[in-house]
Structures are given as structure tokens and as C-alpha cells.
Design a protein around this motif. Sequence first.
Motif, PDB file in Angstrom:
ATOM      1  N   ARG A  64       0.828  -1.216   0.000  1.00 13.36           N
ATOM      2  CA  ARG A  64       0.000   0.000   0.000  1.00 13.36           C
ATOM      3  C   ARG A  64       0.860   1.263   0.000  1.00 13.36           C
ATOM      4  NH1 ARG A  64      -4.075  -2.458   4.267  1.00 13.36           N
ATOM      5  NH2 ARG A  64      -5.556  -3.395   2.799  1.00 13.36           N
ATOM      6  N   SER A  65       2.053   1.164   0.547  1.00 12.20           N
ATOM      7  CA  SER A  65       2.932   2.341   0.616  1.00 12.20           C
ATOM      8  C   SER A  65       3.702   2.575  -0.686  1.00 12.20           C
ATOM      9  CB  SER A  65       3.920   2.198   1.778  1.00 12.20           C
ATOM     10  OG  SER A  65       4.901   1.221   1.481  1.00 12.20           O
ATOM     11  N   LEU A  66       3.688   1.585  -1.589  1.00 15.00           N
ATOM     12  CA  LEU A  66       4.421   1.726  -2.845  1.00 15.00           C
ATOM     13  C   LEU A  66       3.559   2.446  -3.882  1.00 15.00           C
ATOM     14  CD1 LEU A  66       5.941  -1.870  -3.134  1.00 15.00           C
ATOM     15  CD2 LEU A  66       7.049   0.193  -2.253  1.00 15.00           C
ATOM     16  N   ASP A  67       4.212   3.196  -4.725  1.00 16.69           N
ATOM     17  CA  ASP A  67       3.524   3.891  -5.815  1.00 16.69           C
ATOM     18  C   ASP A  67       3.671   3.055  -7.083  1.00 16.69           C
ATOM     19  OD1 ASP A  67       2.279   5.771  -7.444  1.00 16.69           O
ATOM     20  OD2 ASP A  67       4.112   6.953  -7.701  1.00 16.69           O
ATOM     21  N   ILE A  68       2.817   2.042  -7.208  1.00 20.66           N
ATOM     22  CA  ILE A  68       2.860   1.165  -8.375  1.00 20.66           C
ATOM     23  C   ILE A  68       2.027   1.814  -9.480  1.00 20.66           C
ATOM     24  CG2 ILE A  68       2.392  -1.145  -9.274  1.00 20.66           C
ATOM     25  CD1 ILE A  68       4.533  -0.978  -7.013  1.00 20.66           C
ATOM     26  N   ARG A  69       2.673   1.996 -10.636  1.00 19.38           N
ATOM     27  CA  ARG A  69       2.035   2.714 -11.743  1.00 19.38           C
ATOM     28  C   ARG A  69       1.937   1.814 -12.963  1.00 19.38           C
ATOM     29  NH1 ARG A  69       6.420   4.776  -9.556  1.00 19.38           N
ATOM     30  NH2 ARG A  69       8.010   4.351 -11.079  1.00 19.38           N
ATOM     31  N   PRO A  70       0.954   2.084 -13.799  1.00 18.97           N
ATOM     32  CA  PRO A  70       0.880   1.346 -15.069  1.00 18.97           C
ATOM     33  C   PRO A  70       1.947   1.860 -16.025  1.00 18.97           C
ATOM     34  CG  PRO A  70      -0.897   2.951 -14.938  1.00 18.97           C
ATOM     35  CD  PRO A  70      -0.183   2.982 -13.603  1.00 18.97           C
ATOM     36  N   LEU A  71       2.282   1.063 -16.986  1.00 17.91           N
ATOM     37  CA  LEU A  71       3.231   1.482 -18.016  1.00 17.91           C
ATOM     38  C   LEU A  71       2.483   2.254 -19.101  1.00 17.91           C
ATOM     39  CD1 LEU A  71       5.163  -1.872 -18.466  1.00 17.91           C
ATOM     40  CD2 LEU A  71       5.996   0.181 -17.298  1.00 17.91           C
ATOM     41  N   SER A  72       3.184   3.159 -19.721  1.00 17.54           N
ATOM     42  CA  SER A  72       2.607   3.856 -20.873  1.00 17.54           C
ATOM     43  C   SER A  72       2.516   2.870 -22.033  1.00 17.54           C
ATOM     44  CB  SER A  72       3.485   5.041 -21.269  1.00 17.54           C
ATOM     45  OG  SER A  72       4.717   4.576 -21.797  1.00 17.54           O
ATOM     46  N   ALA A  73       1.711   3.199 -23.014  1.00 14.59           N
ATOM     47  CA  ALA A  73       1.585   2.347 -24.206  1.00 14.59           C
ATOM     48  C   ALA A  73       2.934   2.208 -24.905  1.00 14.59           C
ATOM     49  CB  ALA A  73       0.538   2.916 -25.152  1.00 14.59           C
ATOM     50  N   ALA A  75       5.927   2.377 -23.509  1.00 17.49           N
ATOM     51  CA  ALA A  75       6.793   1.503 -22.705  1.00 17.49           C
ATOM     52  C   ALA A  75       6.391   0.046 -22.890  1.00 17.49           C
ATOM     53  CB  ALA A  75       6.727   1.903 -21.239  1.00 17.49           C
ATOM     54  N   ARG A  76       5.083  -0.230 -22.888  1.00 18.49           N
ATOM     55  CA  ARG A  76       4.627  -1.616 -23.099  1.00 18.49           C
ATOM     56  C   ARG A  76       5.112  -2.139 -24.458  1.00 18.49           C
ATOM     57  NH1 ARG A  76      -0.068   0.217 -20.644  1.00 18.49           N
ATOM     58  NH2 ARG A  76      -1.163   0.373 -22.630  1.00 18.49           N
ATOM     59  N   ALA A  77       5.000  -1.316 -25.486  1.00 17.56           N
ATOM     60  CA  ALA A  77       5.437  -1.734 -26.835  1.00 17.56           C
ATOM     61  C   ALA A  77       6.948  -1.965 -26.856  1.00 17.56           C
ATOM     62  CB  ALA A  77       5.035  -0.684 -27.859  1.00 17.56           C
ATOM     63  N   ARG A  78       7.695  -1.076 -26.229  1.00 26.01           N
ATOM     64  CA  ARG A  78       9.161  -1.198 -26.192  1.00 26.01           C
ATOM     65  C   ARG A  78       9.575  -2.474 -25.454  1.00 26.01           C
ATOM     66  NH1 ARG A  78      10.001   3.049 -23.418  1.00 26.01           N
ATOM     67  NH2 ARG A  78      10.635   2.090 -21.473  1.00 26.01           N
ATOM     68  N   VAL A 108      11.193  -3.650 -15.946  1.00 26.41           N
ATOM     69  CA  VAL A 108       9.751  -3.383 -15.953  1.00 26.41           C
ATOM     70  C   VAL A 108       9.258  -3.143 -14.526  1.00 26.41           C
ATOM     71  CG1 VAL A 108       7.461  -4.309 -16.508  1.00 26.41           C
ATOM     72  CG2 VAL A 108       9.375  -4.675 -18.089  1.00 26.41           C
ATOM     73  N   MET A 109       9.706  -3.984 -13.601  1.00 29.87           N
ATOM     74  CA  MET A 109       9.309  -3.803 -12.202  1.00 29.87           C
ATOM     75  C   MET A 109       9.719  -2.418 -11.714  1.00 29.87           C
ATOM     76  SD  MET A 109      10.261  -7.477 -10.492  1.00 29.87           S
ATOM     77  CE  MET A 109      10.106  -6.808  -8.847  1.00 29.87           C
ATOM     78  N   ASN A 110      10.931  -2.039 -12.011  1.00 24.09           N
ATOM     79  CA  ASN A 110      11.439  -0.744 -11.574  1.00 24.09           C
ATOM     80  C   ASN A 110      10.601   0.396 -12.156  1.00 24.09           C
ATOM     81  OD1 ASN A 110      13.431   0.819 -10.145  1.00 24.09           O
ATOM     82  ND2 ASN A 110      14.219   1.391 -12.157  1.00 24.09           N
ATOM     83  N   GLU A 111      10.309   0.325 -13.445  1.00 21.08           N
ATOM     84  CA  GLU A 111       9.513   1.386 -14.059  1.00 21.08           C
ATOM     85  C   GLU A 111       8.094   1.419 -13.496  1.00 21.08           C
ATOM     86  OE1 GLU A 111       8.244   3.103 -18.426  1.00 21.08           O
ATOM     87  OE2 GLU A 111      10.078   1.920 -18.240  1.00 21.08           O
ATOM     88  N   ARG A 112       7.573   0.268 -13.099  1.00 18.08           N
ATOM     89  CA  ARG A 112       6.239   0.221 -12.510  1.00 18.08           C
ATOM     90  C   ARG A 112       6.229   0.780 -11.085  1.00 18.08           C
ATOM     91  NH1 ARG A 112       2.298  -3.539 -13.949  1.00 18.08           N
ATOM     92  NH2 ARG A 112       1.192  -2.340 -12.383  1.00 18.08           N
ATOM     93  N   GLY A 113       7.399   0.811 -10.433  1.00 11.72           N
ATOM     94  CA  GLY A 113       7.479   1.350  -9.079  1.00 11.72           C
ATOM     95  C   GLY A 113       7.800   0.337  -8.009  1.00 11.72           C
ATOM     96  N   TYR A 114       8.064  -0.901  -8.397  1.00  5.82           N
ATOM     97  CA  TYR A 114       8.456  -1.919  -7.423  1.00  5.82           C
ATOM     98  C   TYR A 114       9.932  -1.755  -7.105  1.00  5.82           C
ATOM     99  CZ  TYR A 114       4.183  -4.605  -8.392  1.00  5.82           C
ATOM    100  OH  TYR A 114       2.885  -5.015  -8.531  1.00  5.82           O
ATOM    101  N   PRO A 115      10.306  -1.798  -5.829  1.00 10.18           N
ATOM    102  CA  PRO A 115      11.737  -1.795  -5.486  1.00 10.18           C
ATOM    103  C   PRO A 115      12.400  -3.058  -6.036  1.00 10.18           C
ATOM    104  CG  PRO A 115      10.380  -1.301  -3.565  1.00 10.18           C
ATOM    105  CD  PRO A 115       9.453  -1.759  -4.648  1.00 10.18           C
ATOM    106  N   LEU A 172       3.039  -6.112 -17.509  1.00 11.55           N
ATOM    107  CA  LEU A 172       2.634  -5.197 -18.576  1.00 11.55           C
ATOM    108  C   LEU A 172       1.169  -4.787 -18.458  1.00 11.55           C
ATOM    109  CD1 LEU A 172       5.414  -5.599 -19.740  1.00 11.55           C
ATOM    110  CD2 LEU A 172       4.378  -5.942 -21.973  1.00 11.55           C
ATOM    111  N   GLU A 173       0.395  -5.509 -17.637  1.00  9.40           N
ATOM    112  CA  GLU A 173      -1.011  -5.172 -17.424  1.00  9.40           C
ATOM    113  C   GLU A 173      -1.133  -4.020 -16.426  1.00  9.40           C
ATOM    114  OE1 GLU A 173      -2.717  -8.746 -15.882  1.00  9.40           O
ATOM    115  OE2 GLU A 173      -2.507  -9.815 -17.779  1.00  9.40           O
ATOM    116  N   GLU A 174      -2.352  -3.554 -16.244  1.00 16.04           N
ATOM    117  CA  GLU A 174      -2.645  -2.526 -15.256  1.00 16.04           C
ATOM    118  C   GLU A 174      -2.430  -3.102 -13.856  1.00 16.04           C
ATOM    119  OE1 GLU A 174      -3.563   0.762 -15.826  1.00 16.04           O
ATOM    120  OE2 GLU A 174      -2.994   0.233 -17.867  1.00 16.04           O
ATOM    121  N   PRO A 175      -2.044  -2.267 -12.877  1.00 16.86           N
ATOM    122  CA  PRO A 175      -1.826  -2.784 -11.525  1.00 16.86           C
ATOM    123  C   PRO A 175      -3.148  -3.114 -10.825  1.00 16.86           C
ATOM    124  CG  PRO A 175      -1.614  -0.416 -11.518  1.00 16.86           C
ATOM    125  CD  PRO A 175      -1.784  -0.837 -12.957  1.00 16.86           C
TER     126      PRO A 175
END
Length: 178
Positions: A64-73, A75-78, A108-115, A172-175
Motif C-alpha cells: 500500500r505504501s508503494l507507488d505502483i504505476r501502469p506502463l505507458s503504451a 513503454a509496453r510496446a518497447r 519493468v518492475m522498476n519502471e512500474r514502481g516496485y523496489p 505489462l497489465e494494469e496494476p
Amino acid sequence: MTALQWVLLAVGIALIAGIVFFVWQRQRSQRLRRDFGPEYERTVEEAGQREGEAELRDRVERRRSLDIRPLSADARARYSDSWRLIQERFVDHPVQAIRAADDLVQQVMNERGYPTEDFEQQASDLSVDHSDVVMTYREAHDASLKSDRGQASTEELRKAMVGYKSLFDRLLEEPVSR
């Protein structure tokens, strides 16, 4: 009321409170078992029920304390393009492909916000949102480590690739909101 009636009332209240507590605790355990699946069993087996369930609840709070974000389109394609190249490389260079798959999953984890500093913490954090694939991620990581030592069979590497792909697809899916 007589003293005996007071004692019986107190015993009755204590008995009801005990039953309510037992039912609440059982429901909490069932919810954790449902939410974490095989990860629940693994954690409870390693730490015992009380400590294991406390760890799983702590994971939910940490998540709950992590800022997990979806990837942009983009980033997903890349990342999808990168994965295709890694899969193609697997046929001729499975060891290098496994290393690249592990690196890509961490990116991918890092870009999503996972340590991503510590594998066990990664797996714990992922288990909250992706409990259905975290065991295959653990197995893939173990195979990757064996591969680095030159001890992994082709079949282990193949299974590792499948495990990384399962997690990769989920990342690659939504969180999941927790």
C-alpha cells in the motif's frame, strides 16, 4: 443479581468473545490463503502460521505504501519488442537469454514502481498483486542462478523462460489496487 448470576454472565460473555475471536481469526486466515494462494502455504511452512500470516499482512501494508504505476503504451510496446528479441535468442543462447529475461523483468518492475534491490523483497512485494505467478518467478530466478554457475539443464532454462514470461505479461497489465 446474585454473585453466581454475575459469574455465569461473565463466563457467558467471555465464551461469546472467544467464539467471535476464533471465527474472526479463521476468516482472516482464509482470506490470506485465498489472496496469496501457494505463497501463503510457502510462507506459513517457513515461518509457522502466526508469524507467516503476520508477514503476509505486513506485505499488504508495505504494498500500500508503494507507488505502483501502469506502463505507458510506448513503454509496453518497447518492452514487448525487447521480450520478442530475448525469446528469439533463447534458441541459440539460452543462458544469455535467461539473464536478459531476468534483467528485463527487473527493468519493468522498476519502471512500474516496485523496489528491485533485493530478490526476496521483490518476490514479497510482487506476491501481493501477482500471487498466482510469484512462485514461477521464484523458480525462474533459482534456475537463473543455477545457470550462472553452469548447473542448469536446458529444461530448467526453458521452464525459467516460461516463468519469466508469465510475470512479464502480468507486469505489462494494469496494476491491481490494494
